[in-house]
Write a protein that holds these residues in place. Structure first.
Motif, mmCIF file in Angstrom:
data_model
loop_
_atom_site.group_PDB
_atom_site.id
_atom_site.type_symbol
_atom_site.label_atom_id
_atom_site.label_comp_id
_atom_site.label_asym_id
_atom_site.label_seq_id
_atom_site.Cartn_x
_atom_site.Cartn_y
_atom_site.Cartn_z
ATOM 1 N N THR A 55 7.455 13.530 -0.607
ATOM 2 C CA THR A 55 7.751 12.510 -1.607
ATOM 3 C C THR A 55 6.899 11.279 -1.347
ATOM 4 O OG1 THR A 55 9.637 11.686 -0.334
ATOM 5 C CG2 THR A 55 10.104 13.321 -2.060
ATOM 6 N N PHE A 56 6.552 10.608 -2.421
ATOM 7 C CA PHE A 56 5.671 9.454 -2.407
ATOM 8 C C PHE A 56 6.369 8.324 -3.160
ATOM 9 C CE2 PHE A 56 3.424 13.417 -2.420
ATOM 10 C CZ PHE A 56 2.348 13.259 -1.557
ATOM 11 N N GLU A 57 6.826 7.312 -2.447
ATOM 12 C CA GLU A 57 7.531 6.191 -3.070
ATOM 13 C C GLU A 57 6.634 4.958 -3.051
ATOM 14 O OE1 GLU A 57 11.426 3.360 -2.322
ATOM 15 O OE2 GLU A 57 11.361 5.318 -1.347
ATOM 16 N N ALA A 58 6.368 4.407 -4.218
ATOM 17 C CA ALA A 58 5.512 3.228 -4.329
ATOM 18 C C ALA A 58 6.240 2.002 -3.794
ATOM 19 C CB ALA A 58 5.109 3.005 -5.783
ATOM 20 N N LEU A 59 5.546 1.278 -2.905
ATOM 21 C CA LEU A 59 6.058 0.018 -2.356
ATOM 22 C C LEU A 59 4.959 -1.028 -2.496
ATOM 23 C CD1 LEU A 59 7.628 1.375 0.967
ATOM 24 C CD2 LEU A 59 8.831 0.838 -1.154
ATOM 25 N N GLY A 60 4.636 -1.381 -3.716
ATOM 26 C CA GLY A 60 3.533 -2.308 -3.945
ATOM 27 C C GLY A 60 2.217 -1.664 -3.544
ATOM 28 N N ASN A 61 1.531 -2.276 -2.580
ATOM 29 C CA ASN A 61 0.257 -1.726 -2.095
ATOM 30 C C ASN A 61 0.436 -0.759 -0.936
ATOM 31 O OD1 ASN A 61 -1.497 -2.910 -3.933
ATOM 32 N ND2 ASN A 61 -1.536 -4.825 -2.773
ATOM 33 N N GLU A 62 1.671 -0.341 -0.704
ATOM 34 C CA GLU A 62 1.959 0.634 0.335
ATOM 35 C C GLU A 62 2.734 1.800 -0.276
ATOM 36 O OE1 GLU A 62 2.115 -2.249 4.234
ATOM 37 O OE2 GLU A 62 3.994 -1.445 3.495
ATOM 38 N N ARG A 103 -5.765 7.166 9.223
ATOM 39 C CA ARG A 103 -7.120 6.701 9.537
ATOM 40 C C ARG A 103 -8.037 6.874 8.328
ATOM 41 N NH1 ARG A 103 -6.034 9.473 14.443
ATOM 42 N NH2 ARG A 103 -7.518 11.128 13.926
ATOM 43 N N GLN A 104 -7.877 7.986 7.610
ATOM 44 C CA GLN A 104 -8.698 8.231 6.424
ATOM 45 C C GLN A 104 -8.411 7.183 5.349
ATOM 46 O OE1 GLN A 104 -11.009 10.625 6.504
ATOM 47 N NE2 GLN A 104 -11.766 10.131 4.480
ATOM 48 N N LEU A 105 -7.154 6.874 5.132
ATOM 49 C CA LEU A 105 -6.797 5.857 4.141
ATOM 50 C C LEU A 105 -7.389 4.503 4.518
ATOM 51 C CD1 LEU A 105 -3.077 6.873 3.527
ATOM 52 C CD2 LEU A 105 -4.943 7.006 1.843
ATOM 53 N N ALA A 106 -7.434 4.183 5.798
ATOM 54 C CA ALA A 106 -8.019 2.909 6.253
ATOM 55 C C ALA A 106 -9.501 2.839 5.916
ATOM 56 C CB ALA A 106 -7.808 2.732 7.752
ATOM 57 N N LYS A 160 -0.294 2.362 4.510
ATOM 58 C CA LYS A 160 -0.876 1.111 4.009
ATOM 59 C C LYS A 160 -1.912 1.401 2.923
ATOM 60 C CE LYS A 160 -0.141 -1.450 8.326
ATOM 61 N NZ LYS A 160 1.163 -0.996 8.446
ATOM 62 N N ALA A 161 -1.442 2.009 1.847
ATOM 63 C CA ALA A 161 -2.294 2.327 0.700
ATOM 64 C C ALA A 161 -1.390 2.529 -0.507
ATOM 65 C CB ALA A 161 -3.109 3.593 0.963
ATOM 66 N N PRO A 162 -1.879 2.204 -1.702
ATOM 67 C CA PRO A 162 -1.055 2.412 -2.899
ATOM 68 C C PRO A 162 -0.794 3.899 -3.137
ATOM 69 C CG PRO A 162 -3.260 1.670 -3.493
ATOM 70 C CD PRO A 162 -3.180 1.615 -2.009
ATOM 71 N N ARG A 163 0.330 4.170 -3.780
ATOM 72 C CA ARG A 163 0.730 5.560 -4.031
ATOM 73 C C ARG A 163 -0.356 6.357 -4.733
ATOM 74 N NH1 ARG A 163 6.168 7.234 -7.266
ATOM 75 N NH2 ARG A 163 5.124 6.164 -8.958
ATOM 76 N N SER A 164 -1.053 5.769 -5.690
ATOM 77 C CA SER A 164 -2.084 6.514 -6.419
ATOM 78 C C SER A 164 -3.174 7.028 -5.481
ATOM 79 C CB SER A 164 -2.700 5.656 -7.524
ATOM 80 O OG SER A 164 -3.301 4.493 -6.960
ATOM 81 N N LEU A 165 -3.536 6.233 -4.481
ATOM 82 C CA LEU A 165 -4.563 6.657 -3.523
ATOM 83 C C LEU A 165 -4.016 7.724 -2.586
ATOM 84 C CD1 LEU A 165 -7.325 6.507 -2.206
ATOM 85 C CD2 LEU A 165 -6.533 4.490 -0.932
#
Length: 162
Positions: free
Chosen positions: A110-117, A153-156, A18-23
């Motif tokens: 791999t990191f796939e962007a899904l909007g804000n996730e 948890r860190q991303l939250a 639950k965080a954007p790919r860039s983060l």
């Protein structure tokens, strides 16, 4: 029906973060942020070398709750920002692993962007099915999943700071 030989020696862990790919990417490319969550539950990590580029080295020491230190060295094979990181652990003769050395594998993140996730996938390709079985029995799978729990948890906490 026989299973594909790769399936027999490949571990795949997927998380919808639950965080954007860039983060999410930043938590892997910044050694300070990476150290906040890397390693199993109740372990702390100190990163002593971090060359985030293809061919670069990554040295981390994970400290268990009992104080035992587990140094691990990794070699970055490929980095394609912000989509993919490929690395492999290197043997560390100085490591104190109590008969539980880190398994040999090739990790592809791999990191796939899904909007804000972000759809995050880790594929660990082991040399053999026996190596994957050993890794599973020795806590690698559990520890890896615990690290990704810590990442979530860190991303939250980053979201709550916004």
């Amino acid at each position: 029906m026989a299973r594909d030989p790769l399936e027999q020696r490949e571990l795949v862990i997927t998380r919808r973060l639950k965080a954007p790919r860039s983060l999410v990417w930043r938590t892997f490319e910044d050694p300070y942020l990476l150290a906040q969550w890397w390693g199993p539950e109740n372990f702390t990590s100190v990163i002593t070398r971090f060359e985030f580029r293809a061919g670069g080295a990554w040295h981390v020491t994970m400290r268990a709750p009992d104080g035992t230190e587990r140094p691990v060295r990794y070699h970055f094979v490929e980095i394609l920002a912000p989509e993919r990181i490929i690395y492999r652990p290197l043997p560390s003769p100085a490591a104190v692993w109590r008969g539980n050395p880190p398994p040999t594998y090739l990790a592809t993140l791999t990191f796939e962007a899904l909007g804000n996730e972000t759809l995050f996938t880790m594929r660990a390709e082991f040399e053999s099915a026996a190596d994957l079985e050993f890794a599973s029995k020795s806590g690698f799978v559990r520890g890896t999943n615990q690290a990704y729990d810590k990442l979530e948890r860190q991303l939250a906490t980053y979201r709550s700071e916004e």
